[in-house]
Design an enzyme around this catalytic site. Structure first.
Site, PDB file in Angstrom:
ATOM      1  N   HIS A  21       1.086  -1.182  -0.063  1.00  0.00           N
ATOM      2  CA  HIS A  21      -0.110   0.048  -0.048  1.00  0.00           C
ATOM      3  C   HIS A  21       0.766   1.147  -0.153  1.00  0.00           C
ATOM      4  CE1 HIS A  21       1.066   0.361   4.127  1.00  0.00           C
ATOM      5  NE2 HIS A  21       0.521  -0.758   4.439  1.00  0.00           N
ATOM      6  N   HIS A  24       3.894   1.458   2.516  1.00  0.00           N
ATOM      7  CA  HIS A  24       5.197   0.749   1.743  1.00  0.00           C
ATOM      8  C   HIS A  24       5.939   1.754   0.929  1.00  0.00           C
ATOM      9  CE1 HIS A  24       2.398  -2.675   2.992  1.00  0.00           C
ATOM     10  NE2 HIS A  24       3.394  -2.836   3.835  1.00  0.00           N
ATOM     11  N   CYS A 129      -0.681 -10.020  20.652  1.00  0.00           N
ATOM     12  CA  CYS A 129      -1.365  -9.557  19.462  1.00  0.00           C
ATOM     13  C   CYS A 129      -1.015 -10.238  18.391  1.00  0.00           C
ATOM     14  CB  CYS A 129      -1.234  -8.076  19.176  1.00  0.00           C
ATOM     15  SG  CYS A 129      -2.243  -7.395  17.936  1.00  0.00           S
ATOM     16  N   CYS A 132       0.042  -7.726  15.243  1.00  0.00           N
ATOM     17  CA  CYS A 132       1.317  -7.043  15.408  1.00  0.00           C
ATOM     18  C   CYS A 132       2.097  -8.435  15.416  1.00  0.00           C
ATOM     19  CB  CYS A 132       1.580  -6.457  16.690  1.00  0.00           C
ATOM     20  SG  CYS A 132       0.618  -4.944  17.054  1.00  0.00           S
ATOM     21  N   HIS A 149      -4.425  -2.303  16.509  1.00  0.00           N
ATOM     22  CA  HIS A 149      -5.172  -3.310  15.687  1.00  0.00           C
ATOM     23  C   HIS A 149      -6.663  -2.844  16.438  1.00  0.00           C
ATOM     24  CE1 HIS A 149      -1.547  -4.778  14.468  1.00  0.00           C
ATOM     25  NE2 HIS A 149      -2.184  -5.130  13.221  1.00  0.00           N
ATOM     26  N   LYS A 300      -6.532   7.556   9.952  1.00  0.00           N
ATOM     27  CA  LYS A 300      -5.921   6.366   9.314  1.00  0.00           C
ATOM     28  C   LYS A 300      -6.750   5.956   7.958  1.00  0.00           C
ATOM     29  CE  LYS A 300      -3.272   2.516  11.458  1.00  0.00           C
ATOM     30  NZ  LYS A 300      -2.995   1.828  12.387  1.00  0.00           N
ATOM     31  N   LYS A 303     -10.478   0.867   4.742  1.00  0.00           N
ATOM     32  CA  LYS A 303     -11.639   0.540   3.970  1.00  0.00           C
ATOM     33  C   LYS A 303     -13.192   1.027   4.552  1.00  0.00           C
ATOM     34  CE  LYS A 303      -9.642  -3.340   1.300  1.00  0.00           C
ATOM     35  NZ  LYS A 303      -9.393  -4.423   1.792  1.00  0.00           N
TER      36      LYS A 303
HETATM   37 ZN   LIG Z   1      -1.726  -5.225  17.316  1.00  0.00          ZN
END
Ligand SMILES: [Zn+2]
Length: 481
Positions: A21, A24, A129, A132, A149, A300, A303
């Site tokens: 995306h 990157h 998590c 992550c 997240h 952020k 979608k």
């Molecule tokens: Zn996380």
């Protein structure tokens, strides 16, 4: 004989669970421009990038898609390579953590650290998590959830191999304090220092029992290595390290001059990674440079919010160099930057199509209409193009400010045309006309020289038009509503 140290730099080794995306692209463009800048200063450079391809998240995603993990990562690493081609990224190595040569080295390192007692068998209990792929402390959570997240981490308890971190805390703190490991911009250095001063590092679980998609521990095949441990070593294997003595393997590439990362992965990069290197007796990267997030409309990108700007869309609209310009001029690297497609179109038109493009076309047209020998104007040999000030901005990755300096020349030149009206001078005051034209041509030469680092193709086209006197459109104006 030891050859001169190459300026080596790396992007993060990107996690291959989804197609690349804009974030990157941003990091990689920053790295590419930095490499080009170093080259311009006469250094040999080596840019590393690649994909991090193991872990539960990838296995899960592959299953959802009815693919094998290997099929998925082949596809996704291919998409990353394709994007780097489209953005004209000049990298020297693309490491994949599923590469055989990488796996061999990871196992060698595990074996070595296990023999030295730096890895030992223990038990992991705590929160993890999966988003992550990181263990979390209560203090890192916001309302009990991972801040990146938005999901509550799961409680995990299992037999695991542990990497010693705690006994290296003081040494790490000292290396960051003394800037032996430079963390920039400075506020991220402060953030890590205050973390290391307040919290005690705990030994890290570096193996998982139920994650099959990973590198098996050589001394216990029932476990695979933690994905971050694996990924960090790709910064070394990607340079060609084979797990032995650095001398003769990558001695002119190590240590990394620039380890470029996003702020969400700072903590692991400033703790686990340098301690792994200390355990291995290797020098730390000279600098970890941290960039912020890319937001859209202040939020952020996601979608569900519907504010995602796809990198493909940018490339289609602005081309590779337009995209590079818009990403780098959008804000200071290190801070969050905020993009909208609409604003980028306006900026593209204002700076590239109207600002720079118009300037070049006006100057070339004036030269043609009033027989000014533009191809004869050249910069004086040895003229200083890169001022100390400009160099300082480039060296410290303040690319947005460096670009502003270049655009200042463009604006001043356009202003000069409006104020002096060369088309009138050509008829009334030939001497002054030629003086103004020479100045404008010199400004364009200078602009092209300075732009070489950022937009090499554009710089080449400017020079070509000045040399031949031929007109051509540098940036096509975009129609906006
Ligand atoms: Zn996380």
């Amino acid at each position: 004989m030891k050859s001169q140290k190459v300026f080596s730099l790396t992007t993060p080794i990107y996690y291959a669970n989804a197609k690349p995306h804009i974030g990157h692209a941003y990091t990689t463009v920053v790295a590419d421009v930095m490499a080009r800048w170093q080259k311009q200063k006469g250094r040999e450079t080596f840019l590393l990038t690649g994909t991090d391809e193991h872990g539960a998240k990838i296995a899960q995603k592959a299953e959802e898609l009815g693919k094998t993990p290997q099929e998925l990562v082949n596809e996704i690493s291919g998409q990353f390579k394709q994007l780097w081609n489209e953005l004209d990224i000049d990298y020297q190595s693309f490491i994949r953590t599923t590469d055989k040569k990488h796996i061999v080295v990871v196992q060698k390192v595990l074996e070595k650290l296990y023999e030295q007692g730096l890895i030992y068998k223990g038990e992991y209990k705590g929160l993890y998590c999966f988003g992550c792929e990181q263990f979390k402390k209560e203090t890192e959570l916001v309302d009990g959830k991972c801040p990146d997240h938005g999901v509550a981490p799961e409680f995990v308890r299992e037999e695991s191999y542990m990497l010693r971190l705690s006994d290296k805390q003081d040494e790490l703190l000292q290396k960051i304090e003394s800037d032996e490991l430079r963390i920039r911009p400075k506020r991220f250095r402060r953030e890590i220092l205050s973390f290391l001063e307040k919290e005690k590092l705990e030994d890290l679980s570096i193996s998982r029992k139920n994650v099959e998609w990973g590198i098996p521990l050589p001394f216990d095949k029932s476990q695979t290595v933690y994905v971050w441990f694996d990924a960090f070593l790709s910064y070394l294997t990607g340079l060609g390290w084979q797990g032995g003595n650095l001398e003769g393997e990558v001695s002119n590439l190590w240590p990394l001059d620039l380890n470029l990362i996003g702020k969400d992965i700072l903590r692991v990069h400033a703790t686990i990674w340098p301690i792994m290197l200390m355990h291995l007796g290797l020098e730390l990267p000279k600098q970890i440079f941290v960039h912020g997030h890319i937001l859209s409309e202040g939020k952020k990108m996601s979608k569900s919010v519907g504010n995602v700007i796809a990198i493909d869309e940018m490339l289609k609209e602005f081309g590779a160099e337009g995209t590079c310009y818009l990403l780098l001029s959008a804000g200071t690297i290190g801070e969050d930057i905020d993009l909208t497609m609409e604003r980028m179109m306006e900026k593209y038109n204002a700076d590239l199509a109207n600002g720079l493009g118009n300037l070049l076309s006006r100057v070339v047209t004036l030269a043609r209409n009033f027989q000014f020998p533009i191809s004869e104007v050249e910069l004086e040999k040895g003229e200083i193009i890169f001022t100390e000030d400009f160099e300082g901005l480039m060296d410290s990755l303040q690319f947005d400010r460096a670009l502003k300096k270049i655009w200042r020349i463009v604006q001043d030149s356009n202003k000069l045309i409006e104020e002096t009206k060369p088309w009138e001078l050509a008829k009334n005051d030939r001497g002054k006309f030629e003086k103004v034209m020479r100045e404008l041509a010199l400004h364009l030469h200078k602009t092209a020289e300075l732009l070489k680092t950022f937009l090499p193709e554009t710089a080449r086209r400017i020079k070509k038009q000045l040399k031949t006197g031929e007109r051509g459109i540098l940036f096509e104006k975009i129609k906006t509503n």
